[in-house]
Design a protein around this motif. Sequence first.
Motif, PDB file in Angstrom:
ATOM      1  N   ASP A 148     -68.200  24.577  28.235  1.00 30.64           N
ATOM      2  CA  ASP A 148     -66.835  24.721  27.717  1.00 30.64           C
ATOM      3  C   ASP A 148     -65.762  24.256  28.692  1.00 30.64           C
ATOM      4  OD1 ASP A 148     -68.325  25.896  25.747  1.00 30.64           O
ATOM      5  OD2 ASP A 148     -67.074  27.688  25.548  1.00 30.64           O
ATOM      6  N   CYS A 149     -65.918  24.578  29.974  1.00 30.02           N
ATOM      7  CA  CYS A 149     -64.873  24.229  30.939  1.00 30.02           C
ATOM      8  C   CYS A 149     -64.746  22.715  31.083  1.00 30.02           C
ATOM      9  CB  CYS A 149     -65.140  24.877  32.292  1.00 30.02           C
ATOM     10  SG  CYS A 149     -66.702  24.396  33.057  1.00 30.02           S
ATOM     11  N   TYR A 150     -65.870  22.014  31.069  1.00 25.99           N
ATOM     12  CA  TYR A 150     -65.815  20.554  31.191  1.00 25.99           C
ATOM     13  C   TYR A 150     -65.331  19.899  29.908  1.00 25.99           C
ATOM     14  CZ  TYR A 150     -67.957  20.750  35.768  1.00 25.99           C
ATOM     15  OH  TYR A 150     -68.183  20.991  37.113  1.00 25.99           O
ATOM     16  N   LEU A 151     -65.712  20.447  28.776  1.00 20.98           N
ATOM     17  CA  LEU A 151     -65.207  19.920  27.504  1.00 20.98           C
ATOM     18  C   LEU A 151     -63.688  20.068  27.426  1.00 20.98           C
ATOM     19  CD1 LEU A 151     -67.936  21.311  25.062  1.00 20.98           C
ATOM     20  CD2 LEU A 151     -67.736  18.980  25.968  1.00 20.98           C
ATOM     21  N   LEU A 152     -63.185  21.213  27.896  1.00 18.76           N
ATOM     22  CA  LEU A 152     -61.744  21.446  27.871  1.00 18.76           C
ATOM     23  C   LEU A 152     -61.023  20.524  28.843  1.00 18.76           C
ATOM     24  CD1 LEU A 152     -59.294  23.023  26.896  1.00 18.76           C
ATOM     25  CD2 LEU A 152     -59.828  24.794  28.599  1.00 18.76           C
ATOM     26  N   ALA A 153     -61.572  20.346  30.043  1.00 12.80           N
ATOM     27  CA  ALA A 153     -60.943  19.452  31.022  1.00 12.80           C
ATOM     28  C   ALA A 153     -60.872  18.028  30.485  1.00 12.80           C
ATOM     29  CB  ALA A 153     -61.719  19.494  32.335  1.00 12.80           C
ATOM     30  N   ALA A 154     -61.960  17.569  29.865  1.00 12.14           N
ATOM     31  CA  ALA A 154     -61.955  16.224  29.285  1.00 12.14           C
ATOM     32  C   ALA A 154     -60.908  16.115  28.173  1.00 12.14           C
ATOM     33  CB  ALA A 154     -63.346  15.886  28.751  1.00 12.14           C
ATOM     34  N   GLN A 155     -60.839  17.155  27.346  1.00 17.40           N
ATOM     35  CA  GLN A 155     -59.853  17.163  26.261  1.00 17.40           C
ATOM     36  C   GLN A 155     -58.435  17.068  26.816  1.00 17.40           C
ATOM     37  OE1 GLN A 155     -60.171  20.572  23.625  1.00 17.40           O
ATOM     38  NE2 GLN A 155     -58.031  20.393  23.036  1.00 17.40           N
ATOM     39  N   LYS A 156     -58.159  17.817  27.872  1.00 16.26           N
ATOM     40  CA  LYS A 156     -56.817  17.804  28.464  1.00 16.26           C
ATOM     41  C   LYS A 156     -56.472  16.432  29.043  1.00 16.26           C
ATOM     42  CE  LYS A 156     -56.361  22.744  29.577  1.00 16.26           C
ATOM     43  NZ  LYS A 156     -54.979  22.962  29.084  1.00 16.26           N
ATOM     44  N   LEU A 157     -57.496  15.703  29.487  1.00 19.03           N
ATOM     45  CA  LEU A 157     -57.277  14.356  30.010  1.00 19.03           C
ATOM     46  C   LEU A 157     -57.264  13.308  28.901  1.00 19.03           C
ATOM     47  CD1 LEU A 157     -59.514  14.497  33.208  1.00 19.03           C
ATOM     48  CD2 LEU A 157     -57.027  14.160  33.176  1.00 19.03           C
ATOM     49  N   GLY A 158     -57.589  13.748  27.677  1.00 18.62           N
ATOM     50  CA  GLY A 158     -57.562  12.833  26.544  1.00 18.62           C
ATOM     51  C   GLY A 158     -58.748  11.897  26.487  1.00 18.62           C
ATOM     52  N   VAL A 159     -59.899  12.364  27.032  1.00 20.89           N
ATOM     53  CA  VAL A 159     -61.099  11.524  27.030  1.00 20.89           C
ATOM     54  C   VAL A 159     -62.273  12.319  26.469  1.00 20.89           C
ATOM     55  CG1 VAL A 159     -60.287  10.198  29.008  1.00 20.89           C
ATOM     56  CG2 VAL A 159     -61.766  12.181  29.388  1.00 20.89           C
ATOM     57  N   ASP A 160     -63.357  11.620  26.176  1.00 16.37           N
ATOM     58  CA  ASP A 160     -64.582  12.263  25.723  1.00 16.37           C
ATOM     59  C   ASP A 160     -65.410  12.675  26.933  1.00 16.37           C
ATOM     60  OD1 ASP A 160     -67.705  11.755  24.926  1.00 16.37           O
ATOM     61  OD2 ASP A 160     -66.554  12.623  23.284  1.00 16.37           O
ATOM     62  N   ALA A 161     -65.933  13.897  26.917  1.00 14.37           N
ATOM     63  CA  ALA A 161     -66.706  14.385  28.062  1.00 14.37           C
ATOM     64  C   ALA A 161     -67.909  13.496  28.348  1.00 14.37           C
ATOM     65  CB  ALA A 161     -67.158  15.818  27.812  1.00 14.37           C
ATOM     66  N   GLY A 162     -68.485  12.907  27.316  1.00 17.77           N
ATOM     67  CA  GLY A 162     -69.646  12.055  27.499  1.00 17.77           C
ATOM     68  C   GLY A 162     -69.361  10.791  28.282  1.00 17.77           C
ATOM     69  N   SER A 163     -68.089  10.434  28.414  1.00 13.59           N
ATOM     70  CA  SER A 163     -67.711   9.243  29.174  1.00 13.59           C
ATOM     71  C   SER A 163     -67.257   9.578  30.587  1.00 13.59           C
ATOM     72  CB  SER A 163     -66.602   8.480  28.443  1.00 13.59           C
ATOM     73  OG  SER A 163     -65.390   9.231  28.442  1.00 13.59           O
ATOM     74  N   CYS A 164     -67.464  10.844  31.008  1.00 11.87           N
ATOM     75  CA  CYS A 164     -67.009  11.303  32.316  1.00 11.87           C
ATOM     76  C   CYS A 164     -68.148  11.360  33.326  1.00 11.87           C
ATOM     77  CB  CYS A 164     -66.394  12.699  32.211  1.00 11.87           C
ATOM     78  SG  CYS A 164     -64.857  12.768  31.262  1.00 11.87           S
ATOM     79  N   LEU A 165     -67.786  11.305  34.606  1.00 11.30           N
ATOM     80  CA  LEU A 165     -68.706  11.583  35.697  1.00 11.30           C
ATOM     81  C   LEU A 165     -68.325  12.944  36.267  1.00 11.30           C
ATOM     82  CD1 LEU A 165     -70.981  10.695  37.645  1.00 11.30           C
ATOM     83  CD2 LEU A 165     -69.186   9.685  39.097  1.00 11.30           C
ATOM     84  N   ILE A 166     -69.283  13.874  36.272  1.00  6.63           N
ATOM     85  CA  ILE A 166     -69.034  15.227  36.752  1.00  6.63           C
ATOM     86  C   ILE A 166     -69.666  15.412  38.123  1.00  6.63           C
ATOM     87  CG2 ILE A 166     -69.648  17.653  36.369  1.00  6.63           C
ATOM     88  CD1 ILE A 166     -69.167  17.226  33.412  1.00  6.63           C
ATOM     89  N   PHE A 167     -68.867  15.902  39.070  1.00  6.81           N
ATOM     90  CA  PHE A 167     -69.316  16.184  40.431  1.00  6.81           C
ATOM     91  C   PHE A 167     -69.627  17.676  40.509  1.00  6.81           C
ATOM     92  CE2 PHE A 167     -66.936  12.347  40.587  1.00  6.81           C
ATOM     93  CZ  PHE A 167     -67.273  11.643  41.732  1.00  6.81           C
ATOM     94  N   GLU A 168     -70.857  18.023  40.849  1.00  4.53           N
ATOM     95  CA  GLU A 168     -71.284  19.421  40.877  1.00  4.53           C
ATOM     96  C   GLU A 168     -72.176  19.697  42.078  1.00  4.53           C
ATOM     97  OE1 GLU A 168     -71.293  22.401  39.924  1.00  4.53           O
ATOM     98  OE2 GLU A 168     -70.087  22.494  38.095  1.00  4.53           O
ATOM     99  N   ASP A 169     -72.447  20.990  42.313  1.00  2.00           N
ATOM    100  CA  ASP A 169     -73.373  21.343  43.390  1.00  2.00           C
ATOM    101  C   ASP A 169     -74.373  22.405  42.983  1.00  2.00           C
ATOM    102  OD1 ASP A 169     -72.324  24.117  45.197  1.00  2.00           O
ATOM    103  OD2 ASP A 169     -71.207  23.368  43.484  1.00  2.00           O
ATOM    104  N   ALA A 170     -73.980  23.358  42.121  1.00  2.00           N
ATOM    105  CA  ALA A 170     -74.820  24.516  41.811  1.00  2.00           C
ATOM    106  C   ALA A 170     -75.599  24.292  40.520  1.00  2.00           C
ATOM    107  CB  ALA A 170     -73.954  25.768  41.680  1.00  2.00           C
ATOM    108  N   PRO A 171     -76.786  24.904  40.401  1.00  2.00           N
ATOM    109  CA  PRO A 171     -77.598  24.715  39.198  1.00  2.00           C
ATOM    110  C   PRO A 171     -76.875  25.035  37.895  1.00  2.00           C
ATOM    111  CG  PRO A 171     -78.944  25.689  40.917  1.00  2.00           C
ATOM    112  CD  PRO A 171     -77.529  25.654  41.448  1.00  2.00           C
ATOM    113  N   VAL A 172     -76.071  26.127  37.873  1.00  2.00           N
ATOM    114  CA  VAL A 172     -75.384  26.455  36.615  1.00  2.00           C
ATOM    115  C   VAL A 172     -74.335  25.405  36.272  1.00  2.00           C
ATOM    116  CG1 VAL A 172     -75.794  28.946  36.748  1.00  2.00           C
ATOM    117  CG2 VAL A 172     -73.744  27.984  37.807  1.00  2.00           C
ATOM    118  N   GLY A 173     -73.708  24.834  37.281  1.00  2.00           N
ATOM    119  CA  GLY A 173     -72.724  23.788  37.035  1.00  2.00           C
ATOM    120  C   GLY A 173     -73.360  22.485  36.604  1.00  2.00           C
ATOM    121  N   ILE A 174     -74.492  22.152  37.227  1.00  2.00           N
ATOM    122  CA  ILE A 174     -75.230  20.958  36.818  1.00  2.00           C
ATOM    123  C   ILE A 174     -75.639  21.085  35.355  1.00  2.00           C
ATOM    124  CG2 ILE A 174     -77.358  19.653  37.181  1.00  2.00           C
ATOM    125  CD1 ILE A 174     -77.124  20.488  40.183  1.00  2.00           C
TER     126      ILE A 174
END
Length: 225
Positions: A148-174
Amino acid sequence: MAGRGSSLPEGRYSAFLFDMDGTIINSIAAAERIWGAWAVRHGLELASFLPTMHGSRAVDTITRLGLPGIDPEAEALKITDAEITDVEGIVEIPGAADFLRSLPANVWGVATSAPRDLALRRMKAAGIPVPAVLVTAEDVAVGKPSPDCYLLAAQKLGVDAGSCLIFEDAPVGIAAGEAAGATVLVVTETHGHPTDASHSTIKNYEKIFAKADEDGFVSLEERAT
């Protein structure tokens, strides 16, 4: 660079989305001081508990424990207050601040499990610029590994989450990044052991830079050595 998928992800992305703790800042010392003291008060075994609290919202971490007579929301507020007070030792992941400042404001955001006040406090302590899009614990009903948090961030940027690169470190975030349908890049600076992730990895930001093209897409490049 290290890890099973150490080469940089190829391609152009509509936006870069970043987790905060362990990804652009190193807050392990402060977090483990505060969570460690809390765990001892509640009779938890530190070696097994501390690795479980990274990447999740405080309320989710406490709820998972199922401790009798404990109000997870009340306890999470106490921990957050302590973390806002104690920012000693919080620093940027090497190169993170300059890397973020190099990005156009409309192509990056942060999606963190931390509450907003804590996120702002820690980013200031580490010298990290505050993005135009900052999604925090209060903004979603369900925390990571929900996307949900990444979907919302992508929405706020006006892009599709599937077209984003996500930088993460923890298993739950990955897992959250995967569930969002995005490409995931794992930052290993704070990892004590090699990552088991099949994703590309970087240690930190010192050997990479971003390129923005005329169409508004961004990509990653490795600095020449």
